[in-house]
Design an enzyme around this catalytic site. Sequence first.
Site, PDB file in Angstrom:
ATOM      1  N   CYS A   1      29.542  50.933  35.172  1.00 44.58           N
ATOM      2  CA  CYS A   1      28.594  50.198  36.010  1.00 44.58           C
ATOM      3  C   CYS A   1      27.736  51.162  36.830  1.00 44.58           C
ATOM      4  O   CYS A   1      27.462  52.284  36.389  1.00 44.58           O
ATOM      5  CB  CYS A   1      29.320  49.189  36.904  1.00 44.58           C
ATOM      6  SG  CYS A   1      28.212  48.024  37.731  1.00 44.58           S
ATOM      7  N   ASP A  24      34.205  46.802  44.667  1.00 44.55           N
ATOM      8  CA  ASP A  24      33.591  45.735  45.475  1.00 44.55           C
ATOM      9  C   ASP A  24      34.569  45.286  46.554  1.00 44.55           C
ATOM     10  O   ASP A  24      34.162  44.955  47.672  1.00 44.55           O
ATOM     11  CB  ASP A  24      33.199  44.554  44.596  1.00 44.55           C
ATOM     12  CG  ASP A  24      31.875  44.837  43.907  1.00 44.55           C
ATOM     13  OD1 ASP A  24      31.887  45.561  42.894  1.00 44.55           O
ATOM     14  OD2 ASP A  24      30.839  44.394  44.422  1.00 44.55           O
TER      15      ASP A  24
HETATM   16  C1  RUB Z   1      28.308  46.619  41.131  1.00 43.91           C
HETATM   17  C2  RUB Z   1      29.662  47.249  41.047  1.00 43.91           C
HETATM   18  C3  RUB Z   1      29.840  48.559  41.754  1.00 43.91           C
HETATM   19  C4  RUB Z   1      30.396  48.295  43.162  1.00 43.91           C
HETATM   20  C5  RUB Z   1      30.379  49.538  44.038  1.00 43.91           C
HETATM   21  O1  RUB Z   1      28.294  45.281  40.685  1.00 43.91           O
HETATM   22  O2  RUB Z   1      30.598  46.705  40.500  1.00 43.91           O
HETATM   23  O3  RUB Z   1      30.758  49.369  41.080  1.00 43.91           O
HETATM   24  O4  RUB Z   1      29.628  47.296  43.797  1.00 43.91           O
HETATM   25  O5  RUB Z   1      29.055  49.955  44.217  1.00 43.91           O
HETATM   26  P1  RUB Z   1      26.926  44.437  40.755  1.00 43.91           P
HETATM   27  P2  RUB Z   1      28.648  50.918  45.437  1.00 43.91           P
HETATM   28  O6  RUB Z   1      25.904  45.191  39.995  1.00 43.91           O
HETATM   29  O7  RUB Z   1      27.283  43.116  40.144  1.00 43.91           O
HETATM   30  O8  RUB Z   1      26.576  44.284  42.219  1.00 43.91           O
HETATM   31  O9  RUB Z   1      29.510  52.134  45.328  1.00 43.91           O
HETATM   32  O10 RUB Z   1      27.191  51.210  45.203  1.00 43.91           O
HETATM   33  O11 RUB Z   1      28.887  50.179  46.708  1.00 43.91           O
END
Ligand code: RUB
Length: 325
Positions: A138, A207
């Site tokens: 992701c 998340d």
């Molecule tokens: C994004 C996702 C990321 C986490 C952490 O999912 O799963 O790995 O949110 O991101 P989506 P960060 O695209 O559905 O929001 O480290 O940038 O907080």
Amino acid sequence: MDKSIDNFDDSLSLNEACERIENMDIRGAGRIARAVAVALKNHTAAFKGDSVRALSEHVRSGARKLLATRPTAVSLANALRYIVRGMDAMDAISVDEMRAKVMDLADGFHQRSLKAMDTIADIGAERIRDGDTILTHCNSTTALGIILKAHSEGKNIRVIATESRPRHQGYITSSALAEAGVPVELIVDSAVRYFMPEVDIVIMGADTISANGSVVNKIGTSQVALIAHEARVPVIIAAETYKFSPETLLGRLVEIEEREPQEVVDTRKLPGVRIRNPAFDATPKEYIDAVVTEVGMIPPTAAYNVIVEQFGPTIPIQQLLKEGE
Ligand code: RUB
């Protein structure tokens, strides 16, 4: 980190934030939390009433709207929790003073978030060795921060990034790495086991982390972790402490967002077929070697301690934001 990692500016309004978080133009748990802080600050600045009680309700009603945008990332609720609890702790003061202090709280959260990512990058980069191949899933700005830090330290690294169906956040990750000069390869999600023998370390974001150490992150994270475990490849999760969920201490389960089928396929092509599209999954603590937070690199089993230390007694967010509280 500085504000340039975000795709919104200081003028982000409450309605704009709600719309952009809902349609995933603003996405990723940390960025969502920072957007919420900026939007609640601007909403607070716009208050025109003359009573402290009305101001408190104004802030709470804005927070309730923001809370309803996406359900899974606890960072969103924790940003609101930080601001509203800070507001509730204020002694009797004037409307102007309270407005200014609530705006300071929002700024404080924003700054804290950016600083946490720097600290996490420093700590996490220690685990990356020269010559490592890193796999990520992701698009996590926190996980990317670690990888970019290791690259800036002169370590010769290579990254394998998953495509991350159905929204293809892997495109964002791979182009950011390519732009920074990091050798990167994009693979389809189902190729993770094929490539795992080449991987030295897996680094992903979160998340939500629950009190029992489970990590909720983009759908497929648990499969990546399981495959890494099978191959004895360490799995590191990069997560600021505001991604730990105090409400899981009350026995609540993390709600997994299920998004529209249309994101997966043009449903007209498959009449009679029910398409499922969960956006996140939970990885049990057994498949995670460490969580890198701004308070240090910890085992997932330390989640309980982080929650107690960071949040104190837990009040459910819905109760905290209730009208008349
Ligand atoms: C994004 C996702 C990321 C986490 C952490 O999912 O799963 O790995 O949110 O991101 P989506 P960060 O695209 O559905 O929001 O480290 O940038 O907080």
